[in-house]
Write a protein that holds these residues in place. Structure first.
Motif, PDB file in Angstrom:
ATOM      1  N   CYS A 145       0.843  -1.197   0.000  1.00  0.00           N
ATOM      2  CA  CYS A 145       0.000   0.000   0.000  1.00  0.00           C
ATOM      3  C   CYS A 145       0.880   1.250   0.000  1.00  0.00           C
ATOM      4  CB  CYS A 145      -0.910   0.017   1.226  1.00  0.00           C
ATOM      5  SG  CYS A 145      -2.255  -1.180   1.151  1.00  0.00           S
ATOM      6  N   VAL A 146       0.622   2.155  -0.929  1.00  0.00           N
ATOM      7  CA  VAL A 146       1.394   3.400  -1.011  1.00  0.00           C
ATOM      8  C   VAL A 146       0.457   4.572  -1.293  1.00  0.00           C
ATOM      9  CG1 VAL A 146       3.373   2.142  -1.957  1.00  0.00           C
ATOM     10  CG2 VAL A 146       1.838   3.365  -3.498  1.00  0.00           C
ATOM     11  N   SER A 147       0.987   5.749  -1.097  1.00  0.00           N
ATOM     12  CA  SER A 147       0.359   6.973  -1.605  1.00  0.00           C
ATOM     13  C   SER A 147       1.461   7.763  -2.285  1.00  0.00           C
ATOM     14  CB  SER A 147      -0.275   7.799  -0.484  1.00  0.00           C
ATOM     15  OG  SER A 147      -0.688   9.059  -0.997  1.00  0.00           O
ATOM     16  N   ALA A 148       1.528   7.657  -3.604  1.00  0.00           N
ATOM     17  CA  ALA A 148       2.603   8.320  -4.352  1.00  0.00           C
ATOM     18  C   ALA A 148       2.542   9.828  -4.168  1.00  0.00           C
ATOM     19  CB  ALA A 148       2.509   7.957  -5.828  1.00  0.00           C
ATOM     20  N   ALA A 149       1.326  10.377  -4.108  1.00  0.00           N
ATOM     21  CA  ALA A 149       1.169  11.830  -3.989  1.00  0.00           C
ATOM     22  C   ALA A 149       1.667  12.349  -2.643  1.00  0.00           C
ATOM     23  CB  ALA A 149      -0.295  12.215  -4.184  1.00  0.00           C
ATOM     24  N   HIS A 150       1.601  11.497  -1.593  1.00  0.00           N
ATOM     25  CA  HIS A 150       2.013  11.920  -0.251  1.00  0.00           C
ATOM     26  C   HIS A 150       3.285  11.211   0.217  1.00  0.00           C
ATOM     27  CE1 HIS A 150      -2.288  12.927  -0.508  1.00  0.00           C
ATOM     28  NE2 HIS A 150      -1.994  13.913   0.317  1.00  0.00           N
ATOM     29  N   ASN A 151       3.922  10.463  -0.681  1.00  0.00           N
ATOM     30  CA  ASN A 151       5.185   9.777  -0.387  1.00  0.00           C
ATOM     31  C   ASN A 151       5.058   8.773   0.760  1.00  0.00           C
ATOM     32  OD1 ASN A 151       7.818   9.602  -1.473  1.00  0.00           O
ATOM     33  ND2 ASN A 151       8.662  10.581   0.353  1.00  0.00           N
ATOM     34  N   ILE A 152       3.909   8.138   0.851  1.00  0.00           N
ATOM     35  CA  ILE A 152       3.668   7.134   1.886  1.00  0.00           C
ATOM     36  C   ILE A 152       3.912   5.741   1.287  1.00  0.00           C
ATOM     37  CG2 ILE A 152       1.921   6.091   3.406  1.00  0.00           C
ATOM     38  CD1 ILE A 152       0.539   8.850   3.455  1.00  0.00           C
ATOM     39  N   GLY A 153       4.681   4.929   1.981  1.00  0.00           N
ATOM     40  CA  GLY A 153       4.930   3.564   1.533  1.00  0.00           C
ATOM     41  C   GLY A 153       5.988   3.440   0.445  1.00  0.00           C
TER      42      GLY A 153
END
Length: 456
Positions: A145-153
């Motif tokens: 699970c990632v959030s590319a827009a928020h640099n998570i994961g």
């Protein structure tokens, strides 16, 4: 032969592939927008910010909505990227959840039998990460699970990439790219045939090309080797007049990316639509951008196969162009048809010649002889009854060639006289395809003392 490992990012439209591409690269390299189908071509980037270098490939949607009418071409580009890659990053949309098009993507990847990292994007919230479990119904073993827009994961994803790359290095897949590429930006108005020309130069359907204006919305790099030289070709979005481009639009971001491509280019190919037998004001503005930034320039008149012509047509059109661009008469003009390939090999030759000319250096003694003769043959106007004297001339830089003149009254040498000096220099050193930058300086007091032998 050893090669750099390739990693392709794929998925249906609008799942955030380009955002993830930017996050892994560590900077915004691909145009990102909520509208489906913004990415159309394969976008390559050499990534060297981690322990092991690799080639990252952004792609258009393998399946899904597409308003451009170019779905088959975009899908074909994505499939080529999958075939080229050693590892696939398959991206899903955690907010939208499981979609029938996701199943189509999974089926395609299973047929390819390549290692895949499954990634669920847009997982900023805990509820989204929990709901992502529904993607197990696709038959995948695990996902990140990632959030590319928020640099998570992203860090966790990079760890997985490093593990894969370490295995490739153990197999001997190590090769660094050539550092001395001639960087070539292909510029022009929309629908002049830039992508068709790049495909012709590369020798394959590397980019989506269409009669529809604005097909290319991002800047795409392609490396080729011709005549012993490595060329990095950059196809760009067409530049329209600023008044016609809305702020915040995909086209606006594409234009900014085009200007960045111009900034890093060594040589610019300005593409004109030859079927119109005219050079427009927008063409001239684009040319002036390249000229003012000291880039090498080759003017390519495309679609010449569509013109009814005789033995005088090319010469007359060439003179018409030079009349409109008197500031860049040094730029060579090539007449081609990107569609049929006629005369396209001349472009390689001109790129290499212009790049070489741009890096030439005039010996100081010879430069001083040329400039001194020019002063003697046609001296600048007197200033308050006093002669303007040339003390010394030297070339201080290349790419572009830059010359400094030391005189007693630098502010009194006008633009017309500077143009005369440029023409004089070009008679001995043509510097085809590039401007010569002239600067005039007054000698310092220290330099005058050294010249007269009075060193204090």
């Amino acid at each position: 032969m050893k090669k750099i490992p390739g990693i392709a990012i794929v998925g249906r439209t609008n799942v955030g592939k380009s955002s993830l591409f930017n996050a892994i690269c560590g900077r915004r390299l691909a145009v990102v927008n909520e509208m489906p189908g913004v990415t159309r071509d394969r976008n390559y980037q050499f990534v060297n910010r981690y322990d092991i270098p690799f080639k990252l490939i952004d792609t258009g949607g393998l399946s899904g909505e597409d308003r451009s009418g170019l779905h088959d071409s975009i899908r074909a580009q994505a499939l080529i990227a999958i075939d080229e890659a050693d590892l696939i990053i398959a991206v899903f949309d955690g907010i939208s959840g499981l979609h029938p098009y996701d199943r189509e993507v999974v089926d395609i990847l299973r047929q390819k039998r390549k290692p895949v990292l499954w990634v669920v994007n847009k997982c900023e919230k805990e509820a989204t990460r929990t709901a992502a479990a529904e993607f197990y119904s696709l038959g995948i073993d695990s996902y990140i699970c990632v959030s590319a827009a928020h640099n998570i994961g992203i860090r966790e994803l990079v760890v997985k990439l490093k593990e894969f790359l370490a295995e490739k290095v153990a197999e001997g897949a190590t090769e660094l790219p050539v550092a001395d590429d001639i960087k070539v930006a292909i510029l022009g108005k929309p629908n002049t045939g830039k992508s068709t020309l790049l495909n012709r130069l590369v020798g394959q359907e590397r980019l989506v090309a269409s009669d529809q204006p604005g097909t290319t919305v991002d800047s795409i790099d392609v490396q080729i080797k011709r005549e012993g030289h490595s060329l990095l070709l950059v196809d760009t979005a067409g530049l329209r007049r600023k008044a016609r481009v809305k702020d915040g639009s995909v086209e606006r971001y594409g234009n900014l990316r085009t200007l960045r491509s111009l900034a890093r280019a060594d040589v610019v190919l300005l593409l004109l639509d030859g079927s119109r037998l005219d050079i427009t004001q927008q063409d001239i503005k684009i040319l002036d951008l390249a000229h003012s930034r000291g880039k090498g320039i080759v003017i390519v008149v495309n679609k010449w196969d569509l013109v009814e012509k005789d033995h005088r047509t090319a010469k007359e059109f060439k003179e018409r162009i030079y009349e409109r661009i008197s500031f860049a008469r040094y730029a060579p003009i090539v007449f081609v048809s990107a569609l049929t390939g006629r005369r396209c090999p001349q472009i390689y030759k001109k790129i290499i010649e212009v790049s070489s000319e741009r890096s030439k250096r005039i010996p100081t003694a010879e430069l001083n002889r040329i400039i001194q003769r020019a002063f003697e043959k046609n001296p600048p106007p007197l200033y308050r009854g006093r002669e303007i004297k040339l003390f010394f001339a030297t070339q201080v830089a290349v790419a572009p060639p830059t010359i400094i003149l030391f005189v007693n009254y630098p502010a009194k040498i006008g633009d017309a006289y500077m143009r005369y000096l440029k023409k004089t220099v070009r008679k001995s050193f043509p510097f085809e395809g590039c401007d010569i930058k002239f600067f005039v300086r007054k000698r310092t007091a220290k330099e005058e003392r050294i010249e007269s032998g009075r060193v204090v």
